[in-house]
Design a protein around this motif. Structure first.
Motif, mmCIF file in Angstrom:
data_model
loop_
_atom_site.group_PDB
_atom_site.id
_atom_site.type_symbol
_atom_site.label_atom_id
_atom_site.label_comp_id
_atom_site.label_asym_id
_atom_site.label_seq_id
_atom_site.Cartn_x
_atom_site.Cartn_y
_atom_site.Cartn_z
ATOM 1 N N SER A 78 0.745 -0.936 0.130
ATOM 2 C CA SER A 78 0.011 -0.166 0.105
ATOM 3 C C SER A 78 0.924 1.259 0.014
ATOM 4 C CB SER A 78 -1.000 0.150 1.100
ATOM 5 O OG SER A 78 -0.143 0.385 2.296
ATOM 6 N N PRO A 79 0.223 2.327 -0.453
ATOM 7 C CA PRO A 79 1.166 3.570 -0.336
ATOM 8 C C PRO A 79 1.751 3.996 1.156
ATOM 9 C CG PRO A 79 -0.821 4.005 -1.690
ATOM 10 C CD PRO A 79 -1.070 2.598 -1.014
ATOM 11 N N ALA A 80 0.882 3.627 2.159
ATOM 12 C CA ALA A 80 1.376 4.065 3.443
ATOM 13 C C ALA A 80 2.621 3.015 3.800
ATOM 14 C CB ALA A 80 0.280 3.603 4.560
ATOM 15 N N HIS A 81 2.481 1.727 3.315
ATOM 16 C CA HIS A 81 3.476 0.575 3.669
ATOM 17 C C HIS A 81 4.931 1.376 2.991
ATOM 18 C CE1 HIS A 81 0.795 -2.930 4.389
ATOM 19 N NE2 HIS A 81 0.965 -2.507 5.406
ATOM 20 N N ILE A 82 4.694 1.496 1.883
ATOM 21 C CA ILE A 82 6.074 2.343 1.021
ATOM 22 C C ILE A 82 6.577 3.468 1.629
ATOM 23 C CG2 ILE A 82 6.748 3.227 -1.117
ATOM 24 C CD1 ILE A 82 4.520 1.716 -2.672
ATOM 25 N N ARG A 83 5.613 4.323 2.133
ATOM 26 C CA ARG A 83 6.110 5.492 2.841
ATOM 27 C C ARG A 83 6.777 5.231 4.235
ATOM 28 N NH1 ARG A 83 1.753 7.857 2.343
ATOM 29 N NH2 ARG A 83 0.498 7.351 4.299
ATOM 30 N N ASN A 84 6.161 4.544 4.740
ATOM 31 C CA ASN A 84 6.706 4.109 6.425
ATOM 32 C C ASN A 84 8.140 3.470 6.105
ATOM 33 O OD1 ASN A 84 4.404 5.142 7.524
ATOM 34 N ND2 ASN A 84 3.426 3.426 7.754
ATOM 35 N N LEU A 85 8.150 2.348 5.259
ATOM 36 C CA LEU A 85 9.298 1.705 5.044
ATOM 37 C C LEU A 85 10.389 2.547 4.711
ATOM 38 C CD1 LEU A 85 7.774 -1.484 3.480
ATOM 39 C CD2 LEU A 85 9.123 -1.627 5.700
#
Length: 411
Positions: A78-85
């Motif tokens: 998800s976009p959130a996963h990419i951003r957080n990672l």
């Protein structure tokens, strides 16, 4: 060359080792060197990082020690996963879908393929504009980062991407209309269509070349083939005409892969439309691999998504020269070798049987004035005997059951 770690979350849904090996091959296809593989068992993805925080800390250490440029996840993030990672690991993060789209963008040559890949990229990017912005603008020094798929699309706002999607869909619709017109012309002369489908790199193009070579004995190969994932993205269509046999159209298609991005399947509807209108499907599988079951299931899933699962199908194993004692060959309708051309003639027999029915012998009485029928008999049937009188030519011929209708009035 970029250095990468591939990461898989094992939720018991598929063979994780095989999937990560395939992901590594996909990375290699775009000149990314995989130096490590990381897996974690879990029932569900972590809401913040997809993988657990402890595994993220392990990755952080590995990235530093192994001099890693990017981390590739074996699933859709998800976009959130990419951003957080990316915030936590400070390297580019991409997922399986992004990687496959990158391969397709590099391999697309024809106008149709370029349009389809562009459409798939736009559809992929649209919900990820915020989450992917840092990832796509990174200049980490690696060749992959410098030419990442969709980098120029950073300058586009959501409305512009939506406009691009609409424009690409219209252009592909025009191409589809041209294909439909061509298909209708073929339908008038009742030429059946045979489509080759299967996993990427199992030998579809090689099988197409073998059938062409055995049918017409050309000196050179007809379609590009190479031992690499997604060697070709275009549909190759050839008219096959064996001596004393009716003709048919043979169509090669883009290969499939596990968990092919939904955006790609949707965008390649134009290329894959030939499959939907086939009279027969040759389901090509690599007979020498132990991944046949996964490869077959993947192909059947795509056929189902295209609503083509009910089309008659021949299961064909390739690479017979690499198989040990024909292991599992009883599962296939035909086992062939494109290297030695073994059993290509048998495959032809099965194709004609499915398309035109059993061979039979009939007697015909044809007036000389019907010279078109006489030419057709000479070209498309095996003549066993012929005699003449002042008005008629008398033929005994061997042909396929479905050919009889062409000569019915002369029986």
């Amino acid at each position: 060359m970029d250095r990468a770690i591939v990461v898989g979350l094992d939720m018991g849904l598929y063979n994780m080792e095989a999937s990560l090996n395939e992901l590594s091959s996909l990375a290699d296809a775009v000149n990314i060197k995989v130096v490590d593989k990381v897996t974690q068992k879990a029932e569900l993805p972590n809401g913040r990082f997809y993988i657990g925080k402890g595994k993220v800390d392990e990755l952080k250490t590995a990235i530093s020690v192994l001099d890693i440029d990017l981390v590739i996840f074996d699933d859709v993030l998800s976009p959130a996963h990419i951003r957080n990672l990316e915030k936590e690991l400070d390297v580019q993060i991409i997922d399986r879908s992004f990687l496959i789209l990158q391969i397709f963008s590099e391999r697309a040559k024809t106008k149709e393929a370029v349009l389809e890949v562009s459409l798939a990229q736009q559809r992929y990017m649209l919900p990820r504009l915020i989450g992917m912005s840092e990832s796509l603008s990174r200049q980490g020094g690696g060749s992959f980062n410098a030419k990442g798929a969709g980098e120029t699309k950073l300058e586009l706002d959501r409305r512009r991407i939506l406009q691009n999607i609409t424009k690409l869909e219209r252009e592909l619709e025009k191409i589809q209309q041209e294909k439909d017109t061509s298909r209708k012309r073929r339908a008038v002369d009742e030429t059946p269509v045979v489509s080759l489908v299967g996993y990427t790199n199992v030998g579809k193009s090689a099988t197409l070349n073998s059938l062409i070579e055995v049918a017409s004995n050309p000196i050179k190969k007809d379609v590009f083939e190479k031992n690499m994932l997604f060697a070709t993205l275009e549909t190759h269509t050839r008219r096959i005409k064996q001596q004393k046999k009716p003709q048919f159209i043979l169509s090669d298609t883009v290969g499939f892969v596990s968990r092919l991005p939904h955006e790609l399947v949707r965008s390649f509807e134009s290329t894959l439309s030939e499959v939907v209108h086939s009279d027969l499907i040759l389901h090509i599988m690599d007979g020498s691999t132990n991944q046949k079951t996964v490869q077959e299931e993947t192909t059947l899933d795509v056929l189902k998504s295209l609503k083509a699962e009910m089309i008659p199908r021949l299961r064909v194993y390739t690479k017979k020269d690499l198989m040990i004692g024909d292991l599992l060959s009883h599962d296939a309708d035909c086992v062939i070798s494109n290297k030695t051309k073994e059993n290509i003639d048998k495959l032809f027999e099965l194709i004609y049987l499915r398309l035109f029915g059993e061979e039979t012998i009939i007697d015909l009485k044809v007036p000389y004035k019907d010279n078109g029928i006489i030419s057709s008999l000479e070209e498309n049937t095996t003549i066993l005997e012929k005699n003449y009188d002042d008005v008629y030519a008398y033929y005994r011929v061997k042909l396929h059951e479905k050919q009889i209708k062409d000569y019915k009035q002369f029986l």
